[in-house]
Design a protein around this motif. Structure first.
Motif, PDB file in Angstrom:
ATOM      1  N   VAL A 115      44.524  32.814 -42.536  1.00 48.14           N
ATOM      2  CA  VAL A 115      45.421  32.147 -41.592  1.00 48.14           C
ATOM      3  C   VAL A 115      46.773  32.854 -41.484  1.00 48.14           C
ATOM      4  O   VAL A 115      47.480  32.691 -40.491  1.00 48.14           O
ATOM      5  CB  VAL A 115      45.638  30.667 -41.972  1.00 48.14           C
ATOM      6  CG1 VAL A 115      44.352  29.887 -41.862  1.00 48.14           C
ATOM      7  CG2 VAL A 115      46.231  30.553 -43.370  1.00 48.14           C
ATOM      8  N   ILE A 116      47.130  33.655 -42.474  1.00 56.01           N
ATOM      9  CA  ILE A 116      48.412  34.348 -42.431  1.00 56.01           C
ATOM     10  C   ILE A 116      48.467  35.336 -41.273  1.00 56.01           C
ATOM     11  O   ILE A 116      49.537  35.735 -40.808  1.00 56.01           O
ATOM     12  CB  ILE A 116      48.681  35.084 -43.773  1.00 56.01           C
ATOM     13  CG1 ILE A 116      50.162  35.440 -43.930  1.00 56.01           C
ATOM     14  CG2 ILE A 116      47.812  36.327 -43.890  1.00 56.01           C
ATOM     15  CD1 ILE A 116      51.065  34.252 -44.041  1.00 56.01           C
ATOM     16  N   LEU A 117      47.294  35.738 -40.764  1.00 57.37           N
ATOM     17  CA  LEU A 117      47.238  36.676 -39.650  1.00 57.37           C
ATOM     18  C   LEU A 117      47.688  36.046 -38.339  1.00 57.37           C
ATOM     19  O   LEU A 117      47.794  36.747 -37.325  1.00 57.37           O
ATOM     20  CB  LEU A 117      45.814  37.230 -39.507  1.00 57.37           C
ATOM     21  CG  LEU A 117      45.279  38.028 -40.702  1.00 57.37           C
ATOM     22  CD1 LEU A 117      43.864  38.492 -40.436  1.00 57.37           C
ATOM     23  CD2 LEU A 117      46.181  39.220 -41.006  1.00 57.37           C
ATOM     24  N   CYS A 118      47.957  34.744 -38.344  1.00 53.60           N
ATOM     25  CA  CYS A 118      48.522  34.104 -37.147  1.00 53.60           C
ATOM     26  C   CYS A 118      49.930  34.605 -36.849  1.00 53.60           C
ATOM     27  O   CYS A 118      50.512  34.251 -35.829  1.00 53.60           O
ATOM     28  CB  CYS A 118      48.539  32.587 -37.318  1.00 53.60           C
ATOM     29  SG  CYS A 118      46.906  31.848 -37.154  1.00 53.60           S
ATOM     30  N   GLY A 119      50.454  35.447 -37.727  1.00 51.36           N
ATOM     31  CA  GLY A 119      51.712  36.121 -37.422  1.00 51.36           C
ATOM     32  C   GLY A 119      51.625  36.939 -36.148  1.00 51.36           C
ATOM     33  O   GLY A 119      52.643  37.223 -35.512  1.00 51.36           O
ATOM     34  N   CYS A 120      50.408  37.292 -35.735  1.00 53.15           N
ATOM     35  CA  CYS A 120      50.221  38.062 -34.505  1.00 53.15           C
ATOM     36  C   CYS A 120      50.694  37.284 -33.284  1.00 53.15           C
ATOM     37  O   CYS A 120      51.007  37.879 -32.239  1.00 53.15           O
ATOM     38  CB  CYS A 120      48.753  38.454 -34.336  1.00 53.15           C
ATOM     39  SG  CYS A 120      47.635  37.068 -33.991  1.00 53.15           S
ATOM     40  N   LEU A 121      50.772  35.959 -33.381  1.00 52.31           N
ATOM     41  CA  LEU A 121      51.222  35.120 -32.273  1.00 52.31           C
ATOM     42  C   LEU A 121      52.635  34.607 -32.496  1.00 52.31           C
ATOM     43  O   LEU A 121      53.444  34.545 -31.574  1.00 52.31           O
ATOM     44  CB  LEU A 121      50.271  33.934 -32.089  1.00 52.31           C
ATOM     45  CG  LEU A 121      48.808  34.281 -31.849  1.00 52.31           C
ATOM     46  CD1 LEU A 121      47.966  33.016 -31.889  1.00 52.31           C
ATOM     47  CD2 LEU A 121      48.633  34.999 -30.524  1.00 52.31           C
ATOM     48  N   ILE A 122      52.951  34.238 -33.743  1.00 50.19           N
ATOM     49  CA  ILE A 122      54.250  33.627 -34.033  1.00 50.19           C
ATOM     50  C   ILE A 122      55.385  34.638 -33.922  1.00 50.19           C
ATOM     51  O   ILE A 122      56.398  34.402 -33.255  1.00 50.19           O
ATOM     52  CB  ILE A 122      54.248  33.001 -35.443  1.00 50.19           C
ATOM     53  CG1 ILE A 122      53.215  31.881 -35.537  1.00 50.19           C
ATOM     54  CG2 ILE A 122      55.630  32.462 -35.793  1.00 50.19           C
ATOM     55  CD1 ILE A 122      53.097  31.284 -36.924  1.00 50.19           C
ATOM     56  N   LEU A 123      55.231  35.782 -34.581  1.00 49.55           N
ATOM     57  CA  LEU A 123      56.327  36.750 -34.663  1.00 49.55           C
ATOM     58  C   LEU A 123      56.747  37.289 -33.293  1.00 49.55           C
ATOM     59  O   LEU A 123      57.951  37.352 -33.005  1.00 49.55           O
ATOM     60  CB  LEU A 123      55.932  37.888 -35.608  1.00 49.55           C
ATOM     61  CG  LEU A 123      57.055  38.835 -36.033  1.00 49.55           C
ATOM     62  CD1 LEU A 123      58.169  38.056 -36.716  1.00 49.55           C
ATOM     63  CD2 LEU A 123      56.508  39.909 -36.974  1.00 49.55           C
ATOM     64  N   PRO A 124      55.809  37.680 -32.417  1.00 47.52           N
ATOM     65  CA  PRO A 124      56.249  38.187 -31.109  1.00 47.52           C
ATOM     66  C   PRO A 124      57.020  37.153 -30.298  1.00 47.52           C
ATOM     67  O   PRO A 124      58.064  37.468 -29.712  1.00 47.52           O
ATOM     68  CB  PRO A 124      54.932  38.568 -30.419  1.00 47.52           C
ATOM     69  CG  PRO A 124      53.966  38.790 -31.521  1.00 47.52           C
ATOM     70  CD  PRO A 124      54.349  37.816 -32.577  1.00 47.52           C
ATOM     71  N   GLY A 172      42.728  43.112 -39.940  1.00 45.38           N
ATOM     72  CA  GLY A 172      41.947  41.937 -40.318  1.00 45.38           C
ATOM     73  C   GLY A 172      41.221  42.074 -41.639  1.00 45.38           C
ATOM     74  O   GLY A 172      40.800  41.067 -42.232  1.00 45.38           O
ATOM     75  N   MET A 173      41.063  43.292 -42.141  1.00 45.97           N
ATOM     76  CA  MET A 173      40.421  43.502 -43.436  1.00 45.97           C
ATOM     77  C   MET A 173      41.395  43.322 -44.598  1.00 45.97           C
ATOM     78  O   MET A 173      40.970  43.246 -45.749  1.00 45.97           O
ATOM     79  CB  MET A 173      39.816  44.916 -43.496  1.00 45.97           C
ATOM     80  CG  MET A 173      38.672  45.154 -42.524  1.00 45.97           C
ATOM     81  SD  MET A 173      37.283  44.017 -42.765  1.00 45.97           S
ATOM     82  CE  MET A 173      36.753  44.493 -44.415  1.00 45.97           C
TER      83      MET A 173
END
Length: 424
Positions: A406-415, A395-396
């Motif tokens: 918002v790019i950290l939403c990859g944690c939900l999309i990619l899996p 997150g840092m």
């Protein structure tokens, strides 16, 4: 419809509003936890309510409580995200713009924007619920479900393209990939995530580490939170809330497109330079999802959230079919909850704004980080602490490398994309 049933529905909706207020304001306590508790107490509640209405109608009354709690939670959970930086899954991407307004003395502007966005989203979703149920009850539902991988790919492309436009270079895909691999590990590694308070959800430490704690660390350098000013007027209008309705509808149907991802896509497709308008759009997405999840449940039998699954198990077949009595009763409960949620959001925001300016950001940030860490241990055990630490490190990346959060939403999309394509 039986007047006694309608009256009890109102009472149960107001009780659910109280539960939603509690879960919305308490960091780490999700409304899904309350839904699971109500599901566990279904038998004694049925015995207690059977003296007021026909026993066959009792499940619908209990579901009204759960539905109301879900809707009110989607309203109120913006208050802790604005004032203390503790995000819930549905509003994680709003933490940073909410904190920016807070540090300018405009925290109540963020709260009012969220309340208006949620109210617009809830009202529109309730009006669209029956038409969508009619359309999706046919072959359209199965056809749309087959497009889930394509929708996830498009969501990924939109987020990465928006980061490229920001000039983040290679760090946008890196942040997306890192968060995605972390999310995949959390969903596939055999860990119990049991705390002393029971089995928790890995989403709590994952999203708190990605979106919450980094913002608290970044804002700790502020000298003092200024006194908050409430101009008691609409800061955004209805347009941002209407923008969130489309993405909320997508998030309500497609697995993997959560309200957080939907809000991120909405921000990329309909960019809002005003923090308040962005927050209003995000709030609308979350509330639309909580209402339209009921449509998905009634059509496909599959819920996209813990509250929907609890409602489906309690209501059973009474929720199936187009415009069933239980379905219409739950929409009525959502209407009651929307009115209560708007008022409770403003009231709790005023309460928090009166207190927060008396506390130094550094002390507040440290205190909230300690509370979130203790909650993670209590709800998710040592495994949850490990996830929290790893997620905080990832997150840092946006603040260090200059990417959008918002790019950290990859944690939900990619899996979910990898699961649907059979790659995981």
């Amino acid at each position: 419809m039986d007047p006694a049933l309608v009256g009890l529905c109102i009472v149960m909706s107001l009780a659910g509003a109280g539960l939603g207020l509690f879960s919305g304001l308490a960091p780490g306590i999700h409304v899904n936890t309350l839904a699971a508790m109500l599901l566990a107490f279904q038998v004694p509640m049925t015995g207690a309510l059977s003296g007021f209405i026909d026993q066959d109608d009792v499940p619908a009354a209990i579901c009204c409580c759960i539905m109301s709690a879900s809707v009110v939670h989607s309203f109120v959970d913006f208050v802790p995200s604005v004032f203390i930086g503790a995000p819930d899954g549905e509003d994680a991407v709003s933490v940073l713009p909410g904190h920016r307004l807070l540090l300018k003395g405009r925290g109540m502007e963020a709260v009012r924007a969220a309340a208006i966005g949620s109210l617009v989203g809830a009202s529109t979703a309730i009006l669209l619920a029956v038409p969508l149920q009619v359309v999706l009850s046919g072959d359209a539902g199965e056809i749309l479900d087959g497009f889930t991988p394509l929708v996830l790919i498009v969501a990924s492309f939109v987020l990465l393209a928006s980061e490229h436009a920001r000039g983040s270079g290679i760090w946008g895909p890196v942040a997306f990939g890192l968060s995605g691999m972390l999310g995949l590990m959390c969903m596939t590694v055999p860990a119990s995530f049991d705390g002393v308070l029971g089995e928790g959800s890995v989403m709590m430490p994952l999203l708190t580490g990605l979106f919450g704690i980094p913002v608290l660390l970044e804002s700790a350098g502020a000298a003092r939170i200024p006194e908050q000013v409430d101009r008691t007027r609409d800061p955004v209008g209805i347009l941002p809330g209407l923008k969130g309705v489309a993405m909320g509808a997508v998030a309500g149907w497609f697995s993997g497109i959560t309200s957080t991802v939907g809000a991120s896509m909405s921000a990329a497709i309909f960019p809002e330079r005003s923090p308040a308008r962005f927050i209003s759009c995000v709030a609308s997405v979350g509330t639309v999802t909580s209402v339209l999840d009921l449509v998905t449940l009634s059509v496909s039998g599959n819920g996209r959230s813990g509250t929907a699954l609890a409602i489906g198990e309690i209501a059973g077949d009474s929720l199936s079919g187009v415009m069933s009595g239980t379905f219409l009763l739950l929409l009525f409960s959502a209407s009651v909850a929307s009115a209560a949620g708007y008022w409770l959001t403003i009231a709790s925001g005023r309460m928090m704004s009166a207190v927060v300016s008396r506390v130094r950001p550094a002390k507040l940030g440290r205190a909230v980080i300690v509370v979130l860490t203790v909650l993670t241990l209590a709800l998710c055990g040592p495994e949850g602490l490990l996830v929290l630490f790893c997620a905080t490190v990832v997150g840092m990346v946006p603040s260090v490398c200059g990417t959008g959060r918002v790019i950290l939403c990859g944690c939900l999309i990619l899996p979910v994309l990898m699961f649907r394509l059979g790659l995981a």
